[in-house]
Structures are given as C-alpha cells and as structure tokens.
Design a protein around this motif. Structure first.
Motif, PDB file in Angstrom:
ATOM      1  N   MET A 152      36.287  52.463   9.512  1.00 44.53           N
ATOM      2  CA  MET A 152      35.605  51.661  10.422  1.00 44.53           C
ATOM      3  C   MET A 152      34.101  52.452  10.304  1.00 44.53           C
ATOM      4  O   MET A 152      32.738  51.965   9.641  1.00 44.53           O
ATOM      5  N   GLU A 153      33.872  53.695  10.705  1.00 44.54           N
ATOM      6  CA  GLU A 153      33.239  53.984  10.945  1.00 44.54           C
ATOM      7  C   GLU A 153      32.811  55.083   9.511  1.00 44.54           C
ATOM      8  O   GLU A 153      31.554  55.403  10.073  1.00 44.54           O
ATOM      9  N   PHE A 154      33.410  55.200   8.942  1.00 48.00           N
ATOM     10  CA  PHE A 154      32.153  55.944   7.614  1.00 48.00           C
ATOM     11  C   PHE A 154      32.433  54.296   6.956  1.00 48.00           C
ATOM     12  O   PHE A 154      31.009  55.123   6.258  1.00 48.00           O
ATOM     13  N   GLN A 155      31.967  53.471   7.269  1.00 50.02           N
ATOM     14  CA  GLN A 155      31.131  52.191   6.607  1.00 50.02           C
ATOM     15  C   GLN A 155      29.705  52.274   7.083  1.00 50.02           C
ATOM     16  O   GLN A 155      29.144  51.846   5.896  1.00 50.02           O
ATOM     17  N   PHE A 156      29.232  53.131   8.160  1.00 48.04           N
ATOM     18  CA  PHE A 156      28.300  52.554   8.307  1.00 48.04           C
ATOM     19  C   PHE A 156      27.298  53.580   7.634  1.00 48.04           C
ATOM     20  O   PHE A 156      26.277  53.003   7.540  1.00 48.04           O
ATOM     21  N   GLY A 157      27.901  54.920   7.378  1.00 44.83           N
ATOM     22  CA  GLY A 157      27.490  55.984   6.068  1.00 44.83           C
ATOM     23  C   GLY A 157      27.451  55.280   4.941  1.00 44.83           C
ATOM     24  O   GLY A 157      26.458  55.536   4.278  1.00 44.83           O
ATOM     25  N   MET A 158      28.110  54.510   4.206  1.00 51.85           N
ATOM     26  CA  MET A 158      28.634  54.052   3.389  1.00 51.85           C
ATOM     27  C   MET A 158      27.947  52.941   2.971  1.00 51.85           C
ATOM     28  O   MET A 158      27.442  52.695   1.749  1.00 51.85           O
ATOM     29  N   ASN A 159      27.914  51.689   3.606  1.00 52.89           N
ATOM     30  CA  ASN A 159      27.460  50.138   3.225  1.00 52.89           C
ATOM     31  C   ASN A 159      26.341  50.143   3.897  1.00 52.89           C
ATOM     32  O   ASN A 159      25.990  49.057   3.731  1.00 52.89           O
ATOM     33  N   TRP A 160      26.456  51.081   5.591  1.00 50.64           N
ATOM     34  CA  TRP A 160      25.096  50.177   6.217  1.00 50.64           C
ATOM     35  C   TRP A 160      23.916  51.509   6.496  1.00 50.64           C
ATOM     36  O   TRP A 160      23.627  51.761   7.655  1.00 50.64           O
ATOM     37  N   ALA A 161      23.649  52.243   5.492  1.00 51.28           N
ATOM     38  CA  ALA A 161      22.942  54.095   6.261  1.00 51.28           C
ATOM     39  C   ALA A 161      21.478  52.962   6.446  1.00 51.28           C
ATOM     40  O   ALA A 161      21.128  54.258   7.623  1.00 51.28           O
ATOM     41  N   TYR A 162      21.049  52.208   6.164  1.00 50.73           N
ATOM     42  CA  TYR A 162      19.838  51.788   7.316  1.00 50.73           C
ATOM     43  C   TYR A 162      20.010  51.357   8.436  1.00 50.73           C
ATOM     44  O   TYR A 162      19.101  52.170   8.904  1.00 50.73           O
TER      45      TYR A 162
END
Length: 536
Positions: free
Chosen positions: A76-86
């Motif tokens: 889940m934490e990796f998704q912040f950089g992968m799908n929710w960069a802005y």
C-alpha cells in the motif's frame, strides 16, 4: 492539461481494493493480541497450564494473520509513489511523518516484539514473557495510531498551510496534526472495532469446537474471555462511534448529509432516517422512516443546531468556488512576484477555499476560464454516492447493535456455565464470524468514499493527486495486485482454516496428557508430520 478520468478511476479502484484487503488482517491483529495478553495474564496469576496452552494455540492463528497483514501493508505504501505521485508531492511534508513513524513501529517495534513473543517461551521467565505480550499489544495499537493520524489529517487538515512558492502543504504545528480531534475519535473507534473482530474470531471458532464436542474445557474458557472482552468492545464501538459522528458533522458536513440522505436542511434537532430509498436523480428519499431528534443529538450535541442538507451545501460550495478562484489567481501572481502585497493579502483571505477552485480542473485546464455551467458541475460533484453511504452506515450500525446482543448473551451463558448446552446459540456464534469484518469494511467505505471528491478535504481534489500514467499502465499494476492478493487470500484462508480445524488437540497443544506435547515452555510444532504422529 485535462485530467484523464480513466487513470483517476483505476487508481482509486486499485487503492480501494488493496486497502480493503489489507484491513481484513489489521482488525484481527488489533483484537486478538489483547486476548492473548488477557489469557497469558491469567496463566501467570494462576499457573494453570490450560491458559498457557490457550495462548499458544491462538498465537498460531495470530502469527499467520500478522504475517499477512505485514505483506499486504507494505504494498500500500508503494502506491503513494506509484499511482499518487502528485498527492505525495503536495502533502508529503505533512503526511510523510506519521507514515514514517508507523513504518518504524510496524517493522522494528512490532517485529522485535513478535520475535520475542514466539521465541521467548523457553528463554524468558513467565513475567518477562507476559510483559513482552503486553508490550506487543500496546505496540500494535500504537502502530495503528500513526496511520490513523495520517488518515485523519486527510479528513480534517489542521496544523498545515499552503506555500505558494513550493506549491506544497507544509506543517505549521505538528502537535495540531497529532492531536487532531478527528484522529482521536477515529483511533478509539477503529481499535475498538478491531477488538470486536478478535473477540468474534475466538468466540466463533470455540463454538465450532463445542458443537463437535472437542477441546471442551479449552473452548469454554476461550469463549468466556471472548464474550467478556467482546461485550466491552462492542459497547465501546457504539459509544465512540457517536463521537465520530459528531466530528463528521463539524468537519465534513457533506458526508454527514449524504449518510442521512438529507437533501434539505431540517429544523433542529434533525431526525435520524431509520429506513429510506434515496433517489439521487430527484434528490429526495422515498419511504423514509424517521426517528425524531436522534441525528441532531448525535451530530450537534444540541437541540437547536440544524444539520445542513445536501442542496444547501451545494449552494455554499458554489460560493467557495468563486472565492477559491480569487485565491488561485493570487497564487499565480505570487509565483511571478513573491512581493506582490495585494496578491499576498488576497491569498491570505481566501486560501482556505482555493481547493474548491481546483475542482474545476476536472472540466477546464485553467479554472479561471470556467463557465457558470462548469462551476455548477464542480459543485454537484462534491455530492458523494448517497445510496452507498446511506446503506453502508445503516448495515454497519445494525451489526454493532447485534454484536452487543450476542456478546451480552454469551457473557450471561458463560456466567451460568451453559455455553455448550444451547446448540442453536453455538451455531449462531459460528455463523456470525464474518459480520465484524463486514462492519469494519463498511466503516472504511463510509469514511473514505464519503470524502470524495477530495483526497484532502477542501484542499486537494482526488483527481489532481494521481501520477502521470496511462490507463494501460494502471491496468497492468492493478492486474498484478489482484493476482498477488488473490494468491495471498488463498494461502491465508487455507492456513487459517487448516489450523483452526486441527485445533489444539491435533496440534499437540492440548490436553496436557498428550505424549507429543512440546517440552515445558516450548512452542508447539504445527507441521503435518507432527500431527500425524500425534494422531495416527
């Protein structure tokens, strides 16, 4: 640049699926660890071997669940950089700190204590091992605290301010972030729901043993602990849920109105809709059955404060969008000239509404070019999915009152030593196993789906938080997550079912006369060879 709605939808879907799946394991960890602490406390105080064996058996299932929780939480934490960069760029200064502390607690504090718990039976004294168990329970809950602090900031962004030069939200008071009233209400409500999950887990599996006449003494004691702890937890969930309702009415008025399908403001105190069929197209609720005053008391703690309806809030939003456009224009002026005093004063006056102007980016590249029709669409888009929220909330509440009744009856039977004498009750307890998970997941749907269209309430629309990806790229990662999580689900379900069915007798944990019990203080083996030797 226009926003790709497909990327937004797929990114939201991916995060929702992974979050809801991860939360299958979190509440069981939160609740079961306290039951282990209670059981081990009784063992240390009484010295009775059955209580130690109860801890060791339930810890097998706890260990499986804990491992799955860690595995699903990391992704889940990796998704912040992968799908929710802005999103990560925009609020990383605020969101990153509690998230980092949560990671440290989960991987270092909890990981160390879990190792000591499982490996310390033969290396630590009784009291030392008990302290490890209690610290594990506290550490697990503290880990949950920090992620809930981060989530609460998304619901009620306090202690931070937008910096037009860095184009980011920056912390102005970490104590305000930490002691956010929404975080406090959300934390106690969430962990109490986890205690209900853990209690129902132990109650249901123990009922299954009693239905089959297995491990009777073991199961009876386990059910007694589960009934006592579960009743206290279920009562806490309802009481603390009331506090959560109050904070919602203070900070997220649209969510409150949507939960009630309250299209127009009612005279104070507002009634609670026990039943109804929300009609989104005509903005009305058919066949409404209302209980006078209840929602007014829950939402405002008063008899004279109205709760605004959806239509009223939409009209207010249009005004906020207009004010937000002034702040947006001032922000752009400050980007060109940081010393522009007029722009500085304008932004200071209207900066709380700038996020509403950003809602227009879903329809036009430059919000300042928006037409009145665009503003109308942006205001209407602040209405979340009313039927989903309306029914999710009511099913969750109905489950909550059912848990109180079931645990209260279980507690009464335990006090009369009649748990195994009512087979209908044992079947009911067994069939109730999935209900706490259903209630917990619905709670998160109400909390997160009800916040839409905001990633950060009133500040950052969800549509602006996504990474610069194509829909094909998001489909690829979404498919990978679905396959990975499906595999984990199969593994977890098979392991949990296998060891629960085998029970403490077939795992060599109980009864004490079992010749294949481990040495005093040892951790029982759970491999197939051991089981085959114990029960040829």
């Amino acid at each position: 640049m226009m926003i790709d709605s497909d990327v937004v939808t797929l990114s939201r879907l991916q995060f929702a699926l992974t979050a809801l799946y991860h939360f299958l394991f979190v509440p069981l960890t939160l609740g079961l660890v306290w039951i282990l602490a209670i059981m081990e406390s009784v063992y240390v105080m009484t010295g009775r071997e059955v209580w130690k064996r109860m801890v060791q058996f339930w810890s097998v299932l706890f260990g499986i669940n804990f491992a799955m929780g860690v595995a699903t939480g990391v992704t889940m934490e990796f998704q912040f950089g992968m799908n929710w960069a802005y999103y990560s760029h925009y609020v990383g200064d605020v969101f990153g700190t509690p998230l980092a502390i949560e990671g440290l607690m989960a991987f270092f504090l909890e990981g160390t204590l879990v190792g000591l718990f499982f490996m310390g039976w033969t290396r630590l004294s009784r009291v030392s091992h008990l302290l490890v168990t209690w610290f594990l329970a506290l550490g697990t809950n503290l880990s949950a605290l920090w992620i809930l602090v981060a989530n609460a900031w998304m619901q009620n962004p306090v202690g931070a301010k937008f910096n037009p030069q860095t184009m980011r939200m920056e912390v102005t008071s970490f104590s305000e972030v930490l002691f956010n009233p929404v975080a406090q209400a959300k934390f106690v409500h969430t962990v109490s729901a986890g205690y209900v999950v853990g209690s129902m887990f132990v109650l249901s599996i123990s009922a299954w043993y009693l239905l089959r006449g297995r491990n009777v003494d073991f199961a009876r004691r386990s059910m007694t602990v589960a009934a006592s702890f579960g009743l206290a937890a279920a009562l806490s969930v309802v009481v603390l849920g009331d506090e959560s309702g109050y904070t919602i009415s203070e900070n997220q008025k649209m969510k409150m109105a949507a939960i009630e399908a309250m299209w127009d403001t009612e005279p104070a105190p507002a009634s609670f809709s026990l039943f109804g069929i929300p009609d989104v197209q005509n903005r009305t609720t058919h066949y409404a059955v209302r209980i006078p005053w209840v929602m007014g008391l829950i939402g405002t703690r008063s008899l004279d404060t109205p709760i605004p309806g959806i239509n009223n809030l939409v009209r207010d939003t249009k005004g906020k969008i207009s004010d937000g456009l002034l702040a947006y224009d001032a922000m752009l002026a400050l980007r060109k000239d940081p010393n522009d005093k007029h722009a500085t004063s304008t932004l200071a006056r209207y900066d709380e509404d700038m996020g509403y102007a950003l809602l227009l980016k879903r329809y036009v590249a430059d919000p300042r070019q928006a037409t009145p029709a665009d503003i109308d669409k942006a205001a209407d888009a602040t209405i979340p999915n009313v039927p989903v929220l309306f029914w999710s909330f009511r099913i969750m509440v109905a489950c909550g009152f059912y848990f109180i009744a079931l645990f209260a009856y279980s507690f009464w039977l335990a006090s009369k030593r009649q748990l195994e004498r009512r087979r209908w009750y044992l079947k009911l307890a067994l069939w109730s196993l999935p209900l706490p998970w259903l209630a917990a997941e619905l709670g998160w749907i109400v909390a997160e789906y009800g916040r839409q269209p905001w990633a950060i309430e009133g500040i950052l629309p969800t549509a602006l938080g996504v990474s610069s990806l194509t829909s094909g790229q998001v489909w690829t990662s979404l498919g990978g997550f679905v396959l990975f999580y499906t595999l984990l689900a199969v593994i977890d379900a098979s392991l949990m079912t296998r060891y629960a069915r085998q029970g403490p007798d077939q795992l060599g944990i109980w009864p004490p006369g079992n010749p294949h019990l481990p040495a005093e203080g040892g951790t029982p083996a759970v491999d197939d060879t051991h089981v085959a030797r114990a029960h040829p």
